[in-house]
Design an enzyme around this catalytic site. Structure first.
Site, PDB file in Angstrom:
ATOM      1  N   ARG A 191       0.855  -1.186   0.000  1.00  0.00           N
ATOM      2  CA  ARG A 191       0.000   0.000   0.000  1.00  0.00           C
ATOM      3  C   ARG A 191       0.894   1.240   0.000  1.00  0.00           C
ATOM      4  O   ARG A 191       2.009   1.210   0.541  1.00  0.00           O
ATOM      5  CB  ARG A 191      -0.912   0.035   1.230  1.00  0.00           C
ATOM      6  CG  ARG A 191      -2.137  -0.886   1.161  1.00  0.00           C
ATOM      7  CD  ARG A 191      -3.148  -0.450   0.104  1.00  0.00           C
ATOM      8  NE  ARG A 191      -4.332  -1.302   0.057  1.00  0.00           N
ATOM      9  CZ  ARG A 191      -4.524  -2.298  -0.805  1.00  0.00           C
ATOM     10  NH1 ARG A 191      -3.581  -2.605  -1.692  1.00  0.00           N
ATOM     11  NH2 ARG A 191      -5.651  -2.986  -0.801  1.00  0.00           N
ATOM     12  N   HIS A 208      -1.567  -0.141  -9.894  1.00  0.00           N
ATOM     13  CA  HIS A 208      -2.243  -1.052  -8.941  1.00  0.00           C
ATOM     14  C   HIS A 208      -2.754  -2.312  -9.666  1.00  0.00           C
ATOM     15  O   HIS A 208      -3.946  -2.624  -9.622  1.00  0.00           O
ATOM     16  CB  HIS A 208      -3.397  -0.331  -8.222  1.00  0.00           C
ATOM     17  CG  HIS A 208      -3.784  -1.005  -6.933  1.00  0.00           C
ATOM     18  ND1 HIS A 208      -4.185  -0.332  -5.817  1.00  0.00           N
ATOM     19  CD2 HIS A 208      -3.819  -2.330  -6.597  1.00  0.00           C
ATOM     20  CE1 HIS A 208      -4.469  -1.194  -4.843  1.00  0.00           C
ATOM     21  NE2 HIS A 208      -4.243  -2.416  -5.302  1.00  0.00           N
TER      22      HIS A 208
END
Ligand code: NDP
Length: 308
Positions: free
Chosen positions: A223, A271
């Protein structure tokens, strides 16, 4: 008694999941839908982009079953008072392992030099063997352990780091703040597979980046909040960090003017390191519903205090 399952995720996923969930729960008296009166819902199949935030009206809810492995957007939701299970999906794990191993091998073999520098200069500089390269995997959960295991089987010297102590064949496992320092001082390549929690924020910061051997590489599919961006940019500019491959960011999509896009020593991926695979993930959801209905404990429960 019949049970009602609300599917609250990106609408485009519904036509994919509906037949899979229906098949997985066959034999049960169940209604699965994207729109149900809240007071009739027993289970929510959840992703943040379904838009559901207030669980207060869901008075009969038994559990929320996340389609995502990362639960930072729901773990702290105070309107949620029932158990929350996260996604541990074989397909997701396999995809992450492939992505991590691919990017480690890119660094290890020095692929960029040969792909981009077709300049007529014959200058052999063979890479070392994997056993001469230390890869540090921060986070030894479902994803970190799988990637670390494959890297170890390829011969890399793998150090893993987690919150609690572990014994994993082929991996030198360290834990706690002192373990992080020891792991980083030896790492040629660092892979971040930690969850986004208050305790993991800025795990890589000016101080910890300085512990790495000069010229280390960073791979972050965890993250964005795990890295202090300003500290990383500075470490890239001084050469302390030779290169970073970043898949996740504090703001997504990464704004076009963000310095990472233009930095010569950063690779941005949008992502895509891995994603939940409906065929395998629907089975995980259905197994958990069946378990709960049979009075067995839910699998992959989130510890709401720890945030993962
Ligand atoms: P898990 O919950 O299975 O594992 C988390 C690991 O992090 C555990 O080993 C845990 O330690 C460790 N950890 C947590 N907090 C700390 C801490 N304070 N200090 C040290 N170690 C800590 O998660 P997964 O492996 O399933 O997923 C990891 C993350 O990957 C997700 O949270 C998500 O953010 C990210 N992800 C990214 C994707 C992408 O496409 N980019 C796709 C899917 C997931 P312990 O074992 O001791 O509990």
């Amino acid at each position: 008694m019949s049970i009602n399952v609300l599917f609250s995720a990106r609408p485009a996923l519904w036509p994919i999941y509906e037949p899979l969930l229906t098949k997985g729960l066959s034999g049960m008296d169940v209604t699965i839908a994207t729109d149900l009166p809240p007071e009739r819902v027993d289970y929510v199949v959840y992703a943040p982009n379904g838009g559901l935030q207030d669980f207060t009206p869901y008075t009969r809810l038994k559990a929320v079953l996340s389609l995502w492995a990362g639960v930072e957007k729901i773990a702290g939701n105070e309107t949620l008072t029932v158990p929350l299970a996260r996604m541990v999906d074989h397909g997701l794990t396999q995809g992450m392992t492939e992505w991590v191993v691919g990017h480690v091998l890119r660094y290890h073999l020095g692929m960029d030099r040969h792909i981009t520098m077709q300049d007529g200069v014959w200058a052999p500089d063979p890479p070392p063997l994997a056993s001469q390269r230390t890869v540090c995997v921060l986070g030894l959960g479902a994803l970190g352990q799988a990637a670390a295991g494959v890297l170890s089987s390829l011969g890399f010297n793998v150090i893993g780091w987690s919150r609690t102590a572990k014994t994993i064949p082929g991996i030198r496992s360290l834990h706690g703040p002192d373990g992080l320092r020891r792991a980083l001082t030896q790492a040629d390549i660092v892979v971040l597979l930690l969850p986004d929690t208050p305790a993991t924020e800025n795990t890589l910061n000016a101080e910890t980046l300085a512990l790495l051997p000069k010229g280390a590489r960073i791979i972050n599919p965890g993250r964005g909040g795990l890295i202090d961006d300003d500290a990383l940019l500075q470490a890239l500019d001084t050469g302390q960090i030779a290169h970073a491959t970043l898949d996740v960011f504090r703001t997504e999509p990464l704004p076009p003017q963000h310095p990472y896009w233009a930095h010569p020593n950063v690779t941005v991926t949008p992502h895509i390191a891995s994603e939940t695979r409906p065929e395998t993930a629907a089975q995980v959801i259905c197994d958990n519903i069946r378990r709960n209905e049979a009075g067995q404990p839910l699998l992959h429960l989130v510890d709401r205090d720890l945030g993962y």
